[in-house]
Design a protein around this motif. Structure first.
Motif, short mmCIF file in Angstrom:
data_model
loop_
_atom_site.label_atom_id
_atom_site.label_comp_id
_atom_site.label_asym_id
_atom_site.label_seq_id
_atom_site.Cartn_x
_atom_site.Cartn_y
_atom_site.Cartn_z
N VAL A 275 1.03 -0.77 0.18
CA VAL A 275 0.45 0.03 -0.14
C VAL A 275 1.03 1.38 -0.41
N ALA A 276 1.91 0.95 1.02
CA ALA A 276 2.46 2.44 0.71
C ALA A 276 4.16 2.33 1.84
N LEU A 277 4.91 2.90 1.42
CA LEU A 277 5.87 3.08 1.64
C LEU A 277 6.45 4.40 2.38
N ASP A 278 6.92 4.83 3.02
CA ASP A 278 6.99 6.07 3.52
C ASP A 278 7.77 6.25 5.22
N ASP A 279 8.03 7.58 5.38
CA ASP A 279 9.02 7.44 6.86
C ASP A 279 8.23 6.10 8.17
N ASN A 280 7.49 5.88 8.12
CA ASN A 280 6.38 5.26 9.37
C ASN A 280 7.07 3.34 9.53
N GLY A 281 7.37 3.59 7.60
CA GLY A 281 7.99 1.92 6.75
C GLY A 281 6.84 1.60 6.02
N VAL A 282 6.59 -0.06 5.59
CA VAL A 282 6.31 -0.31 5.02
C VAL A 282 4.66 -0.51 5.23
N THR A 283 3.29 -0.43 4.40
CA THR A 283 1.80 -0.92 4.54
C THR A 283 1.53 -1.57 4.13
N PHE A 284 1.14 -3.13 4.29
CA PHE A 284 0.06 -3.39 3.24
C PHE A 284 -1.02 -4.21 3.89
N LYS A 285 -1.77 -5.13 2.63
CA LYS A 285 -2.49 -5.64 2.71
C LYS A 285 -2.27 -6.86 3.63
N TRP A 286 -3.06 -7.36 4.61
CA TRP A 286 -3.40 -9.04 4.86
C TRP A 286 -4.86 -9.30 5.66
N LYS A 287 -4.50 -10.22 5.77
CA LYS A 287 -6.06 -10.83 6.55
C LYS A 287 -5.67 -11.79 7.32
N ASP A 288 -6.61 -11.26 8.64
CA ASP A 288 -6.45 -11.82 9.67
C ASP A 288 -7.62 -13.23 9.81
N TYR A 289 -6.82 -14.48 9.66
CA TYR A 289 -7.42 -15.90 9.57
C TYR A 289 -8.73 -16.26 11.08
N ARG A 290 -8.35 -15.69 11.82
CA ARG A 290 -8.97 -15.41 13.10
C ARG A 290 -10.48 -15.18 12.99
N ILE A 291 -10.85 -14.13 11.91
CA ILE A 291 -12.30 -13.34 11.42
C ILE A 291 -12.19 -14.01 10.75
N GLU A 292 -13.78 -13.98 10.96
CA GLU A 292 -14.41 -14.15 9.58
C GLU A 292 -16.17 -12.95 9.35
N GLY A 293 -15.44 -12.90 7.99
CA GLY A 293 -16.60 -11.89 6.79
C GLY A 293 -15.93 -11.05 6.72
N PRO A 294 -15.72 -9.18 6.22
CA PRO A 294 -14.96 -9.02 5.81
C PRO A 294 -14.57 -8.01 6.85
N ALA A 295 -14.05 -8.14 8.32
CA ALA A 295 -13.42 -7.23 9.19
C ALA A 295 -12.30 -7.94 9.11
N ARG A 296 -12.11 -8.98 8.29
CA ARG A 296 -10.34 -10.13 8.51
C ARG A 296 -9.30 -8.95 7.36
N TYR A 297 -9.95 -8.40 6.88
CA TYR A 297 -8.88 -7.47 6.08
C TYR A 297 -8.31 -6.88 6.09
N LYS A 298 -7.36 -6.10 6.51
CA LYS A 298 -7.06 -5.38 7.84
C LYS A 298 -5.43 -4.96 6.52
N LEU A 299 -4.76 -3.85 7.16
CA LEU A 299 -3.60 -3.05 7.24
C LEU A 299 -2.48 -3.24 8.25
N MET A 300 -1.46 -3.95 7.64
CA MET A 300 -0.13 -3.75 8.99
C MET A 300 0.51 -2.66 8.26
N THR A 301 1.57 -1.99 9.08
CA THR A 301 2.74 -1.35 8.79
C THR A 301 3.36 -2.03 9.83
#
Length: 407
Positions: A275-301
């Motif tokens: 998603v992004a590369l900036d002073d905070n680091g690298v941001t990317f999409k990931w999937k939390d398999y412990r959660i069902e539904g749309p909420a499992r799709y998250k961003l991590m930096t």
């Protein structure tokens, strides 16, 4: 398909030199080679060619740089998977296909990081032997099955999570090779039985590898060099439930191919997830398999150096095969076995050359493989240049996009 805004190569080029310097002495030659390959992929460092549209009124000119073809490069897997799928297409059978997943517990994954070749090999063979043994048992199927296994070493957040994905035809050849034994509808083999045999085989082979001096231990695990300490470390795993997961069968051979295209040639993270590369680091999409539904799709930096470390954690040992075949799909006997199965199923054997010929539809004019982006005409190579050289010709200028301000 448009180029992603951010690529792993961009991260390596911008932050790789500082990361290599900070981790000097702690990076393997294989990891350094992967970094270099990804950094140089589709740049002048690898050479390339210049193509020009054959339409004289157009004469659009473009420069194409060579790919690194490294199996860890996010940009190089498209061609590899197309070539591989063309060969698999002739092997598909008119039967349901099942998807199973065998995972190693976290305690074993921890020591697998410094023992990749040994423990990943144990994972492959123990999971395949489990499937073959249970399927051959007359209480379950009483048949010899074929298994395609693909190794994954990562979780969605780039953590170390070794597991094997299996694609298995829903049945097997009877032990006397006289009939096809189909599995039960929507059910292949009992996962609890698979899990327990898999657990036993892995632990037995880990113990044998330790006794043979094939395992190395570092840091907090250095005490495991001692046989008693290693046995105590594995003891809690002998009574725990190991994860074996069986998904629903596929609907058709075509669906199997689409699924294989998604799974077989993946790398730890695709450029599309960045998603992004900036002073905070690298941001990317990931999937939390412990959660069902749309909420499992998250961003991590992640800090940029931590992102690079996690990516390189999944570099495989040189020469290690991450796609393997077992049972009647082994390469030595695959063609003969598939022909025999088609006889038993009364399904015609389709040679791969015939499939390719049908797909090509020679009676219709074939569209250019790489059409001119300007007029759709055929592009012709007019120059090739070697590694490190610059092309003599220049690419055509990109037409500016016209914007209409309606404010």
């Amino acid at each position: 398909m448009s180029r992603p805004v951010l690529e792993v190569a961009d991260i390596f080029r911008g932050h790789g030199p500082a990361w290599r310097q900070a981790n000097a002495g702690h990076v393997s030659l294989g990891q350094l080679k992967v970094m270099s390959a990804i950094e140089n992929c589709r740049t002048a460092a690898l050479g390339g060619h210049v193509a020009r549209c054959e339409n004289e009124k157009c004469a659009y000119t473009q420069i194409a740089y060579n790919s690194c073809r490294n199996r860890h490069c996010p940009k190089c897997q498209g061609t590899a998977v197309r070539e591989w799928l063309a060969e698999r297409e002739a092997e598909l059978l008119p039967v349901p296909y099942f998807h199973l997943v065998f995972s190693l517990p976290a305690q074993i994954a921890d020591i697998a990081y410094h023992n990749k070749a040994v423990i990943y090999d144990i994972l492959f063979k123990a999971s395949a032997d489990t499937m073959i043994a249970i399927a051959a048992d007359p209480k379950h199927m009483g048949a010899r099955i074929g298994v395609l296994s693909v190794l994954y070493t990562w979780g969605s957040a780039l953590t170390h999570h070794p597991h094997v994905h299996m694609i298995v035809p829903g049945g097997g050849i009877s032990l006397d090779r006289e009939r096809w034994v189909a599995c039960r509808p929507n059910f292949f083999l009992p996962v609890r039985v698979l899990s327990r045999l898999f657990r036993r085989l892995v632990l037995e082979r880990l113990d044998a590898a330790h006794r043979a001096g094939q395992l190395q231990f570092f840091g907090k695990h250095v005490a495991l060099t001692n046989a008693r300490a290693f046995a105590a470390y594995l003891a809690p795993l002998r009574d725990s439930e190991w994860v074996v997961y069986s998904k629903r069968p596929f609907g058709s051979p075509e669906e199997v191919l689409r699924y294989l295209a998604r799974y077989t040639h993946r790398v730890a993270i695709s450029n599309r997830r960045l998603v992004a590369l900036d002073d905070n680091g690298v941001t990317f999409k990931w999937k939390d398999y412990r959660i069902e539904g749309p909420a499992r799709y998250k961003l991590m930096t992640l800090d940029t150096h931590e992102f690079i470390r996690r990516f390189l954690m999944h570099v495989l040992p040189q020469g290690f095969h991450r796609i393997r075949y077992y049972g009647w799909l082994t390469s030595q006997t695959r063609v003969r076995n598939i022909a025999r199965i088609r006889e038993l199923l009364a399904a015609p054997l389709i040679p791969i050359d015939t499939i390719k010929a049908v797909n090509a539809k020679p009676e219709e004019p074939k569209a250019p493989e790489h059409p001119c982006p300007c007029c759709g005409g055929r592009m012709r190579i007019i120059e090739t240049f070697l590694r490190g050289q610059q092309p003599r010709h220049r690419r055509s200028p990109v037409s500016p996009k016209i914007r209409i301000d309606t404010s």
